[in-house]
Every structure is written in C-alpha cells, then in structure tokens.
Design a protein around this motif. Structure first.
Motif, short mmCIF file in Angstrom:
data_model
loop_
_atom_site.label_atom_id
_atom_site.label_comp_id
_atom_site.label_asym_id
_atom_site.label_seq_id
_atom_site.Cartn_x
_atom_site.Cartn_y
_atom_site.Cartn_z
N UNK A 145 0.85 -1.19 0.00
CA UNK A 145 0.00 0.00 0.00
C UNK A 145 0.88 1.24 0.00
N UNK A 146 0.63 2.16 -0.92
CA UNK A 146 1.45 3.35 -1.04
C UNK A 146 1.18 4.33 0.11
N UNK A 147 2.24 5.07 0.48
CA UNK A 147 2.16 6.04 1.57
C UNK A 147 2.04 7.45 1.00
N UNK A 148 1.20 8.28 1.62
CA UNK A 148 1.07 9.67 1.19
C UNK A 148 2.38 10.43 1.40
N UNK A 149 2.63 11.42 0.57
CA UNK A 149 3.88 12.17 0.63
C UNK A 149 4.02 12.88 1.97
N UNK A 150 2.96 13.59 2.40
CA UNK A 150 3.02 14.26 3.70
C UNK A 150 3.15 13.24 4.82
N UNK A 151 2.44 12.15 4.68
CA UNK A 151 2.50 11.08 5.68
C UNK A 151 3.92 10.55 5.80
N UNK A 152 4.59 10.32 4.65
CA UNK A 152 5.96 9.84 4.66
C UNK A 152 6.89 10.84 5.33
N UNK A 153 6.77 12.11 4.93
CA UNK A 153 7.63 13.14 5.51
C UNK A 153 7.39 13.30 7.00
N UNK A 154 6.14 13.15 7.40
CA UNK A 154 5.78 13.31 8.81
C UNK A 154 6.39 12.21 9.68
N UNK A 155 6.26 10.97 9.25
CA UNK A 155 6.76 9.86 10.07
C UNK A 155 8.28 9.77 10.03
N UNK A 156 8.91 10.45 9.05
CA UNK A 156 10.37 10.43 8.98
C UNK A 156 11.02 11.56 9.77
N UNK A 157 10.21 12.44 10.38
CA UNK A 157 10.77 13.46 11.26
C UNK A 157 11.45 12.76 12.45
N UNK A 158 12.64 13.22 12.86
CA UNK A 158 13.37 12.55 13.96
C UNK A 158 12.52 12.38 15.23
N UNK A 159 11.79 13.42 15.62
CA UNK A 159 10.97 13.33 16.83
C UNK A 159 9.87 12.30 16.64
N UNK A 160 9.23 12.30 15.46
CA UNK A 160 8.17 11.34 15.21
C UNK A 160 8.71 9.92 15.14
N UNK A 161 9.91 9.76 14.58
CA UNK A 161 10.54 8.44 14.56
C UNK A 161 10.73 7.93 15.98
N UNK A 162 11.24 8.80 16.84
CA UNK A 162 11.46 8.39 18.23
C UNK A 162 10.15 7.99 18.89
N UNK A 163 9.11 8.79 18.69
CA UNK A 163 7.81 8.48 19.30
C UNK A 163 7.23 7.18 18.74
N UNK A 164 7.41 6.95 17.44
CA UNK A 164 6.92 5.71 16.83
C UNK A 164 7.64 4.49 17.42
#
Length: 206
Positions: A145-164
C-alpha cells in the motif's frame, strides 16, 4: 554511601541524576559528528605512529608486498578496535540508565515527574496509539500500500521516529522504561556508534 534517597526520585547518586543521563544520551545522538571526529583523530594518531614503525621495518626488508599486506591487516584491526571502543563509550550512559532503572526505577515516568502533568492512563493510551500507527505503517508498506507524501515526511521526522519506536516498543513490552531503553539503544547505535552511516537493510545477505 554513594547512593542516597531523594524524595520522589528513587535512589540516585545525586539529585537530577536521571535528567543528567537522559541529557547525555540526547547529546550523544545529536552531536554524533563531534564524537566521530574525536575517535577518528585518535585513530589517525595511533595509525600514523604504527605506519612509521612499519615503514622503518620496510626499509630493512626486501619483501615489500608482504609488509604492505600486513600493514593493511593491522589498519583494519585497529579500525575495528576503535569502532568497538567508540560503541562502548557511547553506550556507557545507557548502561547506567539500565543499571539504576533495574535497581531503583528512577527513570519511571512517576520519578521523572511526567505523571504530575499527564496521568498514567493518558500516557499509556497515547503511546499505544502511536505504537499502533508504527505497526500499521510497516504493515501497509509490506503489503504494497502506497504512503502519502506528507504522511511519509511526517513519520520520517526525527521526533516522530522516536515516538513511533517508543510507542511500538511500549505496545510490545507494556513497560515505558524498557521501551525508552530500546528506543535510545536504536538511536545510539545508529548515530553514536555508526555516525549515521547507514545501510538500506539490516541483513544484506538475506
């Protein structure tokens, strides 16, 4: 005794010890380039001294090819040794984190003072939601399943990565301190030990 009781903070060597350790861990993760430069300069000094000794030996020996091979092997061995030394160095704060957390739990959210502002139930609920997002994101990618561009950029933020990572680890362990250790370990190995030199996959030969 070195360790003393500090009210509401568990047994620690000095007041605000847990914040100090967490701060050091964040410095190791964010300032990994400075740590890498320090160990590189140390390696170069040792390697240059070793190269001079080998060069002197080469002047008294006709078998230059064998000496060059030995030189390369010595350099590779020294490089591996320094990589292990750097890894041990950057893991020291996390080792202290694990030791004190196992014995006295000063890194629990209560002893960190977080539960004064956010209740346990709310914290756990939010972490599970974030962890579920991380699991769903990986599942969606695995089934194509393809990921949205904003969704991809959002989850790749360092803070979001840590929270994930933190939330996913908590969803598995049901222990916030253990999830925090696992998340810190990942980032320390990636940035502190590997200097952010990355590979596309973890197991390249599989």
């Amino acid at each position: 005794m070195m360790e003393k009781r500090i009210s509401n903070y568990g047994y620690v060597p000095f007041k605000y010890f847990q914040y100090f350790i967490i701060g050091i861990i964040f410095i190791i993760i964010s300032k990994y380039e400075s740590i890498s430069q320090f160990f590189d300069s140390l390696y170069n000094k040792v390697n240059n001294n070793g190269s001079k000794d080998i060069e002197n030996e080469n002047n008294n020996n006709n078998n230059n090819n064998n000496n060059n091979n030995n030189n390369n092997n010595n350099n590779n061995n020294k490089s591996e040794i320094f990589n292990y030394l750097k890894t041990i160095f950057v893991l020291i704060p996390l080792m202290l984190f694990i030791y004190y957390d196992l014995r006295y739990s000063p890194f629990s959210f209560k002893n960190l003072g977080i539960t004064k502002y956010i209740s346990n139930n709310t914290t756990n609920y939010l972490l599970r939601i974030i962890g579920a997002l991380g699991i769903i994101q990986v599942l969606a990618q695995d089934i194509g399943v393809k990921t949205g561009i904003f969704q991809r950029n959002f989850v790749q933020l360092p803070l979001m990565q840590f929270l994930l990572y933190f939330g996913t680890a908590f969803a598995i362990t049901d222990n916030r301190s253990e999830a925090l250790v696992g998340s810190f370990l990942y980032f320390i190995l990636k940035y502190g030990a590997s200097s952010n030199k990355t590979s596309r996959v973890c197991f390249e030969e599989v």
